[in-house]
Write a protein that holds these residues in place. Structure first.
Motif, PDB file in Angstrom:
ATOM      1  N   PHE A  22       5.618  -5.441 -41.103  1.00  0.00           N
ATOM      2  CA  PHE A  22       6.379  -4.794 -40.035  1.00  0.00           C
ATOM      3  C   PHE A  22       6.407  -3.297 -40.292  1.00  0.00           C
ATOM      4  O   PHE A  22       6.905  -2.848 -41.318  1.00  0.00           O
ATOM      5  CB  PHE A  22       7.796  -5.359 -39.981  1.00  0.00           C
ATOM      6  CG  PHE A  22       7.819  -6.823 -39.621  1.00  0.00           C
ATOM      7  CD1 PHE A  22       7.778  -7.227 -38.291  1.00  0.00           C
ATOM      8  CD2 PHE A  22       7.841  -7.796 -40.611  1.00  0.00           C
ATOM      9  CE1 PHE A  22       7.764  -8.577 -37.950  1.00  0.00           C
ATOM     10  CE2 PHE A  22       7.825  -9.150 -40.288  1.00  0.00           C
ATOM     11  CZ  PHE A  22       7.786  -9.536 -38.953  1.00  0.00           C
ATOM     12  N   SER A  23       5.874  -2.534 -39.349  1.00  0.00           N
ATOM     13  CA  SER A  23       5.744  -1.105 -39.631  1.00  0.00           C
ATOM     14  C   SER A  23       6.793  -0.254 -38.930  1.00  0.00           C
ATOM     15  O   SER A  23       7.251   0.734 -39.478  1.00  0.00           O
ATOM     16  CB  SER A  23       4.342  -0.621 -39.272  1.00  0.00           C
ATOM     17  OG  SER A  23       3.967  -1.099 -37.998  1.00  0.00           O
ATOM     18  N   ARG A  24       7.169  -0.620 -37.718  1.00  0.00           N
ATOM     19  CA  ARG A  24       8.158   0.184 -37.003  1.00  0.00           C
ATOM     20  C   ARG A  24       9.067  -0.726 -36.193  1.00  0.00           C
ATOM     21  O   ARG A  24       8.730  -1.883 -35.913  1.00  0.00           O
ATOM     22  CB  ARG A  24       7.456   1.180 -36.066  1.00  0.00           C
ATOM     23  CG  ARG A  24       6.562   2.143 -36.803  1.00  0.00           C
ATOM     24  CD  ARG A  24       5.716   2.955 -35.854  1.00  0.00           C
ATOM     25  NE  ARG A  24       6.511   3.906 -35.111  1.00  0.00           N
ATOM     26  CZ  ARG A  24       6.067   4.562 -34.041  1.00  0.00           C
ATOM     27  NH1 ARG A  24       4.850   4.344 -33.574  1.00  0.00           N
ATOM     28  NH2 ARG A  24       6.842   5.420 -33.429  1.00  0.00           N
ATOM     29  N   ALA A  25      10.204  -0.184 -35.803  1.00  0.00           N
ATOM     30  CA  ALA A  25      11.132  -0.981 -35.005  1.00  0.00           C
ATOM     31  C   ALA A  25      12.050  -0.063 -34.225  1.00  0.00           C
ATOM     32  O   ALA A  25      12.382   1.037 -34.671  1.00  0.00           O
ATOM     33  CB  ALA A  25      11.952  -1.902 -35.901  1.00  0.00           C
ATOM     34  N   ARG A  26      12.452  -0.534 -33.065  1.00  0.00           N
ATOM     35  CA  ARG A  26      13.411   0.219 -32.251  1.00  0.00           C
ATOM     36  C   ARG A  26      14.182  -0.813 -31.438  1.00  0.00           C
ATOM     37  O   ARG A  26      13.597  -1.674 -30.783  1.00  0.00           O
ATOM     38  CB  ARG A  26      12.661   1.204 -31.353  1.00  0.00           C
ATOM     39  CG  ARG A  26      13.491   1.832 -30.230  1.00  0.00           C
ATOM     40  CD  ARG A  26      14.570   2.788 -30.729  1.00  0.00           C
ATOM     41  NE  ARG A  26      14.068   4.107 -31.060  1.00  0.00           N
ATOM     42  CZ  ARG A  26      13.895   5.087 -30.159  1.00  0.00           C
ATOM     43  NH1 ARG A  26      14.152   4.882 -28.892  1.00  0.00           N
ATOM     44  NH2 ARG A  26      13.456   6.260 -30.549  1.00  0.00           N
ATOM     45  N   GLY A  27      15.493  -0.744 -31.520  1.00  0.00           N
ATOM     46  CA  GLY A  27      16.309  -1.687 -30.764  1.00  0.00           C
ATOM     47  C   GLY A  27      16.042  -3.121 -31.194  1.00  0.00           C
ATOM     48  O   GLY A  27      16.216  -3.468 -32.359  1.00  0.00           O
ATOM     49  N   SER A  28      15.587  -3.961 -30.280  1.00  0.00           N
ATOM     50  CA  SER A  28      15.347  -5.372 -30.584  1.00  0.00           C
ATOM     51  C   SER A  28      13.865  -5.702 -30.735  1.00  0.00           C
ATOM     52  O   SER A  28      13.496  -6.871 -30.772  1.00  0.00           O
ATOM     53  CB  SER A  28      15.940  -6.245 -29.473  1.00  0.00           C
ATOM     54  OG  SER A  28      17.338  -6.130 -29.473  1.00  0.00           O
ATOM     55  N   ILE A  29      13.034  -4.670 -30.798  1.00  0.00           N
ATOM     56  CA  ILE A  29      11.589  -4.900 -30.887  1.00  0.00           C
ATOM     57  C   ILE A  29      11.056  -4.373 -32.218  1.00  0.00           C
ATOM     58  O   ILE A  29      11.346  -3.239 -32.612  1.00  0.00           O
ATOM     59  CB  ILE A  29      10.830  -4.175 -29.744  1.00  0.00           C
ATOM     60  CG1 ILE A  29      11.369  -4.604 -28.371  1.00  0.00           C
ATOM     61  CG2 ILE A  29       9.323  -4.412 -29.844  1.00  0.00           C
ATOM     62  CD1 ILE A  29      11.079  -6.025 -27.974  1.00  0.00           C
ATOM     63  N   MET A  30      10.284  -5.206 -32.902  1.00  0.00           N
ATOM     64  CA  MET A  30       9.610  -4.771 -34.123  1.00  0.00           C
ATOM     65  C   MET A  30       8.102  -4.754 -33.873  1.00  0.00           C
ATOM     66  O   MET A  30       7.584  -5.614 -33.162  1.00  0.00           O
ATOM     67  CB  MET A  30       9.929  -5.724 -35.276  1.00  0.00           C
ATOM     68  CG  MET A  30      11.410  -5.742 -35.642  1.00  0.00           C
ATOM     69  SD  MET A  30      11.689  -6.459 -37.269  1.00  0.00           S
ATOM     70  CE  MET A  30      11.561  -8.182 -36.886  1.00  0.00           C
ATOM     71  N   LEU A  31       7.446  -3.776 -34.480  1.00  0.00           N
ATOM     72  CA  LEU A  31       5.992  -3.680 -34.352  1.00  0.00           C
ATOM     73  C   LEU A  31       5.346  -4.073 -35.668  1.00  0.00           C
ATOM     74  O   LEU A  31       5.785  -3.638 -36.732  1.00  0.00           O
ATOM     75  CB  LEU A  31       5.579  -2.243 -34.039  1.00  0.00           C
ATOM     76  CG  LEU A  31       5.864  -1.696 -32.646  1.00  0.00           C
ATOM     77  CD1 LEU A  31       5.374  -0.253 -32.547  1.00  0.00           C
ATOM     78  CD2 LEU A  31       5.152  -2.549 -31.601  1.00  0.00           C
ATOM     79  N   THR A  32       4.304  -4.881 -35.583  1.00  0.00           N
ATOM     80  CA  THR A  32       3.599  -5.240 -36.811  1.00  0.00           C
ATOM     81  C   THR A  32       2.377  -4.339 -36.955  1.00  0.00           C
ATOM     82  O   THR A  32       1.921  -3.730 -35.986  1.00  0.00           O
ATOM     83  CB  THR A  32       3.134  -6.716 -36.796  1.00  0.00           C
ATOM     84  OG1 THR A  32       2.131  -6.850 -35.791  1.00  0.00           O
ATOM     85  CG2 THR A  32       4.292  -7.639 -36.500  1.00  0.00           C
TER      86      THR A  32
END
Ligand SMILES: *Cc1c(COP(=O)(O)O)cnc(C)c1O
Length: 427
Positions: A22-32
């Protein structure tokens, strides 16, 4: 993932359930790292009630860092701590007619639980702690001694002492008031149960399976504690900070705990911050008697103040949590009834559990869910309950998308396991 397998201890857990970087996240969304978008219904086990990298809170810490103000100062007085205590006192406590002193403990929830147990033993001169079946209070030895889970207890590899377990609300079915049993054994001079220093309780058991205590039961527990001269400690580590709709999870029951334990979402940003709220008469510590290097970290206090200012100065946020909690509950109940009669939905506010009754269904469903882009965890004695802890700030669209993924994953699981005929999905 190879490095994680070879270099990181076997004890790692969540990286197994959710195999991605998991590299980034904002609010309720995480980016892989491989470019997937994942909805987060785990929220750091309740440490991210305001979502990942909440930009309203972030501004406060970036400004603080840029100003070279103290980040670490042991428990020295700083403007960050002053502002936090004043804000928390006026916005949270005074608004609710509560009066407490603040004890900043080491950074983890378990650190704070240890401090609460130690203080109540010191105040009463007694040793026994009453805790409840399926309760969870952390991994240090005092906390684990008061936690029910056999897997964790066994892993501690030492004789755990100092706690007596009593049946939680509903443990013996809805016909039995387990508070009556507790009262009986504490009043009985020959019950074999030592008078306790404290009764330690969660108003909704998070790790234990989203088990919900009723207002009446909680009030009985409070009355029993008072009668027997024990402190009432509410472990609000997971259910506090708005998770059940109000700031404190015990507000609905009009409780007035002697000690409240807060951690997880207290900082509002995922930074470690834990504290006890202690009724003034029980603040029996001598200066320095309970110490620690990382107490009341200033950066975390800055976020905590910002979170209170952003979300708790008016009723709108709390009303939103109640509203979203109802939406979730209705959706989950509809899903439960569409897929057979065995599933149960429990919870309060935005802490909801979907009891699959069997570990297999819950496990395969959460695994399928991750493949479809949803992080959701399990809890309960055999991990048979899917636990929904979305950020309290989630929008309806993302919430619904997550719940759709959950339903699809459940349907797939039931098909795979071939246990049930699938009712047609009506929507
Ligand atoms: C998470 C949790 C703890 C322990 O907190 P840690 O920070 O993991 O030590 C204690 N009690 C409850 C109810 C929790 O959910």
């Amino acid at each position: 993932m190879k490095v994680f397998e070879t270099l990181e201890s076997n004890v790692r857990l969540y990286s197994r359930s959710f195999p991605a970087i998991f590299s980034r996240a904002r609010g309720s969304i995480m980016l892989t790292e491989d470019g997937r978008n994942v909805i987060d219904f785990l929220s750091g086990a309740g440490a991210l009630n305001y979502g990942h990298n909440n930009h309203r809170i972030k501004a406060a810490i970036t400004e603080y860092l840029a100003s070279d103000a103290l980040v670490h100062g042991l428990d020295m007085a700083t403007p960050a701590k002053l502002e936090f205590m004043e804000t928390f006192n006026s916005v949270i406590l005074r608004e609710r007619n509560l009066q407490y002193r603040f004890q900043f403990t080491g950074p983890t929830g378990a650190n704070a639980i240890e401090a609460a147990l130690k203080l109540s033993r010191r105040v009463t001169g007694r040793q026994n702690i009453i805790s409840f079946t399926r309760g969870y209070h952390g991994m240090s030895l005092g906390a684990i001694a008061a936690s029910g889970n056999r897997f964790y207890r066994t892993a501690s590899s030492i004789f755990l002492s100092g706690a007596t377990f009593m049946p939680y609300d509903g443990y013996l079915g809805s016909a039995v008031d387990t508070a009556d049993y507790l009262k009986k054994v504490l009043m009985d001079e020959s019950s074999g149960i030592d008078h306790p220093a404290a009764i330690l309780v969660e108003t909704v058991q998070g790790e234990g399976g989203i088990n919900v205590a009723s207002k009446e039961w909680l009030q009985s527990i409070q009355a029993i504690a008072k009668n027997v001269g024990a402190l009432l400690i509410v472990d609000d580590i997971q259910m506090g900070c708005g998770r059940t709709g109000e700031f404190f999870s015990f507000e609905f029951a009009d409780l007035s705990p002697d000690i409240v334990v807060l951690s997880k979402s207290l900082s509002g940003y995922g930074l470690p911050l834990s504290m006890l709220l202690i009724k003034e008469g029980f603040d029996a510590w001598q200066p320095g008697e309970h110490t620690g290097t990382f107490r009341g970290n200033n950066l975390a206090l800055i976020c905590a103040t910002a979170a209170i200012n952003c979300y708790w100065r008016c009723r709108t946020f709390s009303q939103g949590v109640h509203h979203m909690g109802e939406l979730m509950r209705h959706r989950l109940e509809a899903i439960a009834s569409r897929h057979g009669n065995d599933f149960l939905v429990r919870g309060r506010g935005m802490a909801l559990g979907f009891d699959c009754q069997t570990k297999e269904i819950a496990e395969a469903t959460t695994r399928n869910a991750f493949e479809h882009g949803l992080v959701v965890e399990r809890c309960g004695p055999v991990d048979q309950v899917v636990k929904f802890l979305p950020a309290l700030t989630i929008d309806v669209e993302t919430l619904n998308r997550g719940l759709e993924i959950f339903e699809k994953s459940l349907a797939e699981t039931l098909k795979e396991l071939g246990r049930r005929d699938l009712a047609p999905t009506v929507r």
